[in-house]
Design a protein around this motif. Structure first.
Motif, PDB file in Angstrom:
ATOM      1  N   ASN A 178      10.406  16.159   0.487  1.00  0.00           N
ATOM      2  CA  ASN A 178      10.395  14.771   1.656  1.00  0.00           C
ATOM      3  C   ASN A 178       8.924  14.689   2.158  1.00  0.00           C
ATOM      4  O   ASN A 178       8.477  14.356   3.163  1.00  0.00           O
ATOM      5  CB  ASN A 178      11.523  15.881   2.184  1.00  0.00           C
ATOM      6  N   ILE A 179       7.966  13.516   1.400  1.00  0.00           N
ATOM      7  CA  ILE A 179       6.508  13.727   2.210  1.00  0.00           C
ATOM      8  C   ILE A 179       7.030  12.147   2.733  1.00  0.00           C
ATOM      9  O   ILE A 179       5.810  12.092   3.602  1.00  0.00           O
ATOM     10  CB  ILE A 179       6.201  12.664   0.696  1.00  0.00           C
ATOM     11  N   THR A 180       8.446  11.757   3.020  1.00  0.00           N
ATOM     12  CA  THR A 180       8.809  10.134   4.346  1.00  0.00           C
ATOM     13  C   THR A 180       8.397  11.207   5.935  1.00  0.00           C
ATOM     14  O   THR A 180       8.093  10.706   6.163  1.00  0.00           O
ATOM     15  CB  THR A 180       9.494   9.533   3.962  1.00  0.00           C
ATOM     16  N   LYS A 181       9.471  12.134   5.141  1.00  0.00           N
ATOM     17  CA  LYS A 181       9.920  13.163   6.568  1.00  0.00           C
ATOM     18  C   LYS A 181       9.137  13.789   7.082  1.00  0.00           C
ATOM     19  O   LYS A 181       7.512  13.003   8.428  1.00  0.00           O
ATOM     20  CB  LYS A 181      10.389  14.212   6.389  1.00  0.00           C
ATOM     21  N   ILE A 182       7.892  14.114   6.456  1.00  0.00           N
ATOM     22  CA  ILE A 182       6.742  14.790   6.346  1.00  0.00           C
ATOM     23  C   ILE A 182       5.351  13.278   6.890  1.00  0.00           C
ATOM     24  O   ILE A 182       4.323  13.403   8.281  1.00  0.00           O
ATOM     25  CB  ILE A 182       4.896  15.232   5.832  1.00  0.00           C
ATOM     26  N   LEU A 183       5.307  12.572   6.340  1.00  0.00           N
ATOM     27  CA  LEU A 183       4.521  11.461   6.941  1.00  0.00           C
ATOM     28  C   LEU A 183       4.630  10.612   8.333  1.00  0.00           C
ATOM     29  O   LEU A 183       3.771  10.095   9.287  1.00  0.00           O
ATOM     30  CB  LEU A 183       4.441  10.009   5.832  1.00  0.00           C
ATOM     31  N   ILE A 184       6.433  10.728   8.466  1.00  0.00           N
ATOM     32  CA  ILE A 184       6.578  10.571   9.731  1.00  0.00           C
ATOM     33  C   ILE A 184       6.181  10.868  11.017  1.00  0.00           C
ATOM     34  O   ILE A 184       5.696  10.586  11.589  1.00  0.00           O
ATOM     35  CB  ILE A 184       7.759   9.904  10.063  1.00  0.00           C
ATOM     36  N   ARG A 185       6.301  12.532  10.486  1.00  0.00           N
ATOM     37  CA  ARG A 185       6.029  13.463  11.559  1.00  0.00           C
ATOM     38  C   ARG A 185       4.545  13.657  12.126  1.00  0.00           C
ATOM     39  O   ARG A 185       3.952  13.139  12.821  1.00  0.00           O
ATOM     40  CB  ARG A 185       6.171  15.036  11.486  1.00  0.00           C
ATOM     41  N   HIS A 186       3.391  13.219  11.229  1.00  0.00           N
ATOM     42  CA  HIS A 186       2.439  13.587  10.975  1.00  0.00           C
ATOM     43  C   HIS A 186       2.036  12.143  12.074  1.00  0.00           C
ATOM     44  O   HIS A 186       1.103  11.640  12.673  1.00  0.00           O
ATOM     45  CB  HIS A 186       1.354  13.386  10.336  1.00  0.00           C
ATOM     46  N   CYS A 187       2.627  10.909  11.932  1.00  0.00           N
ATOM     47  CA  CYS A 187       2.115   9.276  12.487  1.00  0.00           C
ATOM     48  C   CYS A 187       2.921   9.834  13.892  1.00  0.00           C
ATOM     49  O   CYS A 187       2.478   9.788  15.296  1.00  0.00           O
ATOM     50  CB  CYS A 187       2.968   8.668  12.069  1.00  0.00           C
ATOM     51  N   LYS A 188       4.718  10.808  14.899  1.00  0.00           N
ATOM     52  CA  LYS A 188       4.320  10.841  16.106  1.00  0.00           C
ATOM     53  C   LYS A 188       3.081  11.748  16.615  1.00  0.00           C
ATOM     54  O   LYS A 188       3.567  11.907  17.827  1.00  0.00           O
ATOM     55  CB  LYS A 188       5.879  11.866  15.528  1.00  0.00           C
ATOM     56  N   LYS A 189       2.362  12.182  15.881  1.00  0.00           N
ATOM     57  CA  LYS A 189       1.596  13.361  16.442  1.00  0.00           C
ATOM     58  C   LYS A 189       0.758  12.439  17.248  1.00  0.00           C
ATOM     59  O   LYS A 189      -0.546  12.858  18.258  1.00  0.00           O
ATOM     60  CB  LYS A 189       0.701  14.351  15.113  1.00  0.00           C
ATOM     61  N   ILE A 213       0.622  -0.840   0.037  1.00  0.00           N
ATOM     62  CA  ILE A 213       0.282   0.069  -0.274  1.00  0.00           C
ATOM     63  C   ILE A 213       0.931   1.228   0.288  1.00  0.00           C
ATOM     64  O   ILE A 213       0.583   2.276  -0.785  1.00  0.00           O
ATOM     65  CB  ILE A 213      -0.837   0.195   0.859  1.00  0.00           C
ATOM     66  N   ILE A 214       1.465   0.681   0.593  1.00  0.00           N
ATOM     67  CA  ILE A 214       2.570   2.596   1.305  1.00  0.00           C
ATOM     68  C   ILE A 214       3.999   3.333   0.207  1.00  0.00           C
ATOM     69  O   ILE A 214       3.547   3.792  -0.882  1.00  0.00           O
ATOM     70  CB  ILE A 214       3.606   2.421   2.402  1.00  0.00           C
ATOM     71  N   SER A 215       4.223   1.446  -0.731  1.00  0.00           N
ATOM     72  CA  SER A 215       5.392   1.921  -2.055  1.00  0.00           C
ATOM     73  C   SER A 215       4.808   2.769  -2.653  1.00  0.00           C
ATOM     74  O   SER A 215       5.245   3.613  -3.257  1.00  0.00           O
ATOM     75  CB  SER A 215       5.942   0.373  -2.216  1.00  0.00           C
ATOM     76  N   PRO A 216       3.773   2.157  -3.577  1.00  0.00           N
ATOM     77  CA  PRO A 216       2.679   2.703  -4.687  1.00  0.00           C
ATOM     78  C   PRO A 216       2.504   4.729  -4.003  1.00  0.00           C
ATOM     79  O   PRO A 216       2.639   5.994  -4.738  1.00  0.00           O
ATOM     80  CB  PRO A 216       1.863   2.735  -4.714  1.00  0.00           C
ATOM     81  N   LEU A 217       2.031   5.515  -3.012  1.00  0.00           N
ATOM     82  CA  LEU A 217       2.162   6.135  -2.705  1.00  0.00           C
ATOM     83  C   LEU A 217       3.352   6.854  -2.280  1.00  0.00           C
ATOM     84  O   LEU A 217       2.830   8.260  -2.726  1.00  0.00           O
ATOM     85  CB  LEU A 217       1.177   6.466  -0.932  1.00  0.00           C
ATOM     86  N   LEU A 218       4.509   6.486  -1.914  1.00  0.00           N
ATOM     87  CA  LEU A 218       5.667   7.034  -1.624  1.00  0.00           C
ATOM     88  C   LEU A 218       6.233   7.739  -3.344  1.00  0.00           C
ATOM     89  O   LEU A 218       6.659   8.820  -3.491  1.00  0.00           O
ATOM     90  CB  LEU A 218       6.911   6.435  -0.690  1.00  0.00           C
ATOM     91  N   GLN A 219       5.938   6.795  -3.995  1.00  0.00           N
ATOM     92  CA  GLN A 219       6.617   7.035  -5.495  1.00  0.00           C
ATOM     93  C   GLN A 219       5.507   8.187  -6.356  1.00  0.00           C
ATOM     94  O   GLN A 219       6.116   8.366  -6.716  1.00  0.00           O
ATOM     95  CB  GLN A 219       6.213   5.675  -6.138  1.00  0.00           C
ATOM     96  N   GLU A 220       4.333   7.825  -5.754  1.00  0.00           N
ATOM     97  CA  GLU A 220       3.161   8.848  -5.935  1.00  0.00           C
ATOM     98  C   GLU A 220       3.330  10.755  -5.484  1.00  0.00           C
ATOM     99  O   GLU A 220       3.164  10.845  -6.014  1.00  0.00           O
ATOM    100  CB  GLU A 220       1.912   8.678  -6.466  1.00  0.00           C
ATOM    101  N   TYR A 221       3.702  11.012  -4.212  1.00  0.00           N
ATOM    102  CA  TYR A 221       3.725  11.488  -3.815  1.00  0.00           C
ATOM    103  C   TYR A 221       5.188  11.753  -3.866  1.00  0.00           C
ATOM    104  O   TYR A 221       5.187  13.501  -3.125  1.00  0.00           O
ATOM    105  CB  TYR A 221       2.715  11.751  -2.265  1.00  0.00           C
ATOM    106  N   SER A 222       5.655  11.742  -3.676  1.00  0.00           N
ATOM    107  CA  SER A 222       7.454  12.091  -3.744  1.00  0.00           C
ATOM    108  C   SER A 222       7.348  13.183  -5.380  1.00  0.00           C
ATOM    109  O   SER A 222       8.666  13.930  -4.654  1.00  0.00           O
ATOM    110  CB  SER A 222       8.261  11.005  -4.200  1.00  0.00           C
ATOM    111  N   LYS A 223       6.556  13.219  -5.692  1.00  0.00           N
ATOM    112  CA  LYS A 223       6.194  13.911  -6.949  1.00  0.00           C
ATOM    113  C   LYS A 223       5.804  15.202  -6.974  1.00  0.00           C
ATOM    114  O   LYS A 223       6.279  15.935  -7.388  1.00  0.00           O
ATOM    115  CB  LYS A 223       5.776  13.299  -8.187  1.00  0.00           C
TER     116      LYS A 223
END
Length: 490
Positions: free
Chosen positions: A63-74, A49-59
């Motif tokens: 730094n989409i991974t940094k954003i998603l990790i930050r939102h998870c930490k919240k 699920i996450i792999s194609p999301l990262l490919q799509e939104y990295s465009k």
């Protein structure tokens, strides 16, 4: 007769593709339900699920991974209530959880207007007569939420303007809350913000004359624990919102100016950051600081605030205080006058005022400078940015509202050493909406938040009916001569 003015063919429009990734939260119960569902997935399913999301939104995000990790930490406090050990979650599961609590927000989807223009700190490698510019705009997206965005532009020796294309990404800044608060000023602003007076008196007794954010949070937490009261809790939350009005924001050094957005951060500006008026301020030692006044709005209360930067990467933000720091339209003079800071304002929403201060964030005793006089300004008048120093006086571009709530621009000239003295005031508008400019988000409006002089002309960036922006020029000498020859209304 009106002075001739040249409208440039350059127009800057809102771009719905300019998106940021914001934290999305729909309440504890729904959040727990989503987290529970994600936890039922095995590692292979999570990756698929996450792999194609990262490919799509990295465009779409730097730094989409940094954003998603930050939102998870919240969500860490929520994980604890669900007996989930955050440390035990692998990176892909954290990213997937973060993605469910993220949404894209198009910061310019509705409008892009009310520009302010200043010199870029970098003027290297230019030809004579050229100038590199930074233009701030009020960008409006879904829900009429306003933010401050920037564009870089180049003006040539013929005053032709080229707005540089934007980058591929937009970055929000890192937020740092390390302010020290002056108790009296802080509590005074609390009264203006309609926070319960008894709650403010209670805090007055518990806080030192100077305190920091951590101390305030501790005092509030202890009060809530010792004196539980739902109504008081609401007021204490408002106090924390007010404390959030002080912060520092840092942008990454690898961002272009067009990548940077100053989005509402505190609760007291959650409905928008409106109409930033930038000025290049000359300090006592000859160095420069860039300041901007702007309006923070929470849907009910207006709080004037001050933005400060040296380089447009590092900004400090805080509210303005005093009985002169009310309503909208505050505009700072670009240097001290007779040893004091000077500010224009419109504290009553109708008339222009001027005030002086020894402290740049405290403004008292406003003096009425102008009131509506001509028919095209009967509703209200105000400034359109910081005054511009000329050899003949302080040039102030003004706005006025007349019949059918039509906004137009005009001009005033004030004495250099005593700006309470009005030398002249145009008896007619300088710029009115033409048929091509009157349709938009708010019809029949032209408006500006700051102009600049270059090669003998005044360059006015302006918003068109609160939708898009353009530029106009007028001969400076002709304008100053007209102002000096114009009668000052009594």
């Amino acid at each position: 007769m009106r002075l001739p003015i040249e409208r440039k063919h350059v127009k800057v429009y809102p771009d719905p593709k300019r998106v940021i990734a914001r934290f999305f939260f729909n309440g504890d119960d729904r959040a727990k339900d989503v987290i529970t569902k994600v936890m039922t997935l095995n590692d292979v399913q999570v990756f698929q699920i996450i792999s194609p999301l990262l490919q799509e939104y990295s465009k779409r995000h730097r730094n989409i991974t940094k954003i998603l990790i930050r939102h998870c930490k919240k969500l860490k406090s929520l994980f604890e209530t669900m007996d989930i050990d955050y440390k035990e979650l692998d990176e892909y599961r954290r990213l997937l959880i973060g993605s469910y609590f993220t949404h894209e927000y198009s910061i310019e989807s509705a409008a892009f207007f009310n520009p302010s223009i200043i010199e870029d700190p970098d003027q290297a490698d230019l030809e004579e007569g050229e100038k590199r510019l930074i233009i701030s705009f009020r960008a409006v997206g879904e829900g009429h939420i306003s933010s401050i965005v920037f564009r870089r532009a180049l003006i040539d020796r013929h005053n032709n303007i080229t707005v540089i294309p934007v980058g591929d990404y937009i970055d929000e800044a890192e937020i740092i809350r390390n302010a020290t608060y002056n108790k009296k000023l802080f509590l005074d602003k609390g009264l203006i913000s309609l926070i319960n007076e008894d709650v403010l008196k209670m805090l007055d007794a518990k806080l030192e004359d100077q305190f920091d954010y951590a101390t305030l949070k501790k005092v509030i937490a202890e009060t809530q624990e010792l004196e539980p009261d739902p109504e008081k809790d609401v007021e204490l939350e408002k106090v924390l919102w007010l404390s959030d009005s002080y912060y520092e924001i840092l942008f990454s050094l690898d961002t272009d100016i067009s990548d940077r957005v100053i989005f509402p951060i505190s609760e007291f500006e959650r409905k928008g950051i409106e109409d930033a008026r930038f000025t290049k301020f000359t300090n006592d030692d000859g160095s420069f600081t860039y300041y901007a006044t702007y309006t923070a709005y929470d849907g009910q209360i207006i709080i004037p605030k001050l933005l400060k930067t040296k380089d447009f990467y590092d900004f400090t933000v805080g509210p303005l205080f005093g009985n002169g720091a009310q309503n909208k339209n505050l505009a700072l003079f670009p240097r001290k006058i007779n040893g004091k800071y000077a500010m224009l304002s419109r504290i009553d929403g109708i008339n222009n005022y001027i005030m002086y201060s020894n402290k740049i964030n405290v403004w008292e005793n406003p003096i009425k400078l102008q009131e509506p006089y001509y028919s095209w300004e009967f509703v209200q008048i105000g400034n359109c940015g910081s005054p511009i120093e000329t050899e003949d006086g302080w040039l102030v571009i003004t706005h006025a509202v007349g019949p059918m709530r039509r906004y137009c621009l005009s001009a005033t000239l004030l004495n250099l050493e005593d700006p309470t003295i009005e030398i002249g005031r145009l008896a007619e508008p300088l710029l009115i909406p033409n048929p091509d400019e009157r349709e938009g988000y708010v019809p029949n409006v032209v408006y500006s938040c700051g102009s600049i002089i270059n090669n003998g002309q005044l360059i006015i960036p302006y918003g068109l009916s609160d939708y898009s922006s353009s530029f106009a020029t007028v001969d400076l000498r002709a304008l100053l001569d007209r102002l000096k020859a114009s009668p000052t209304p009594n």
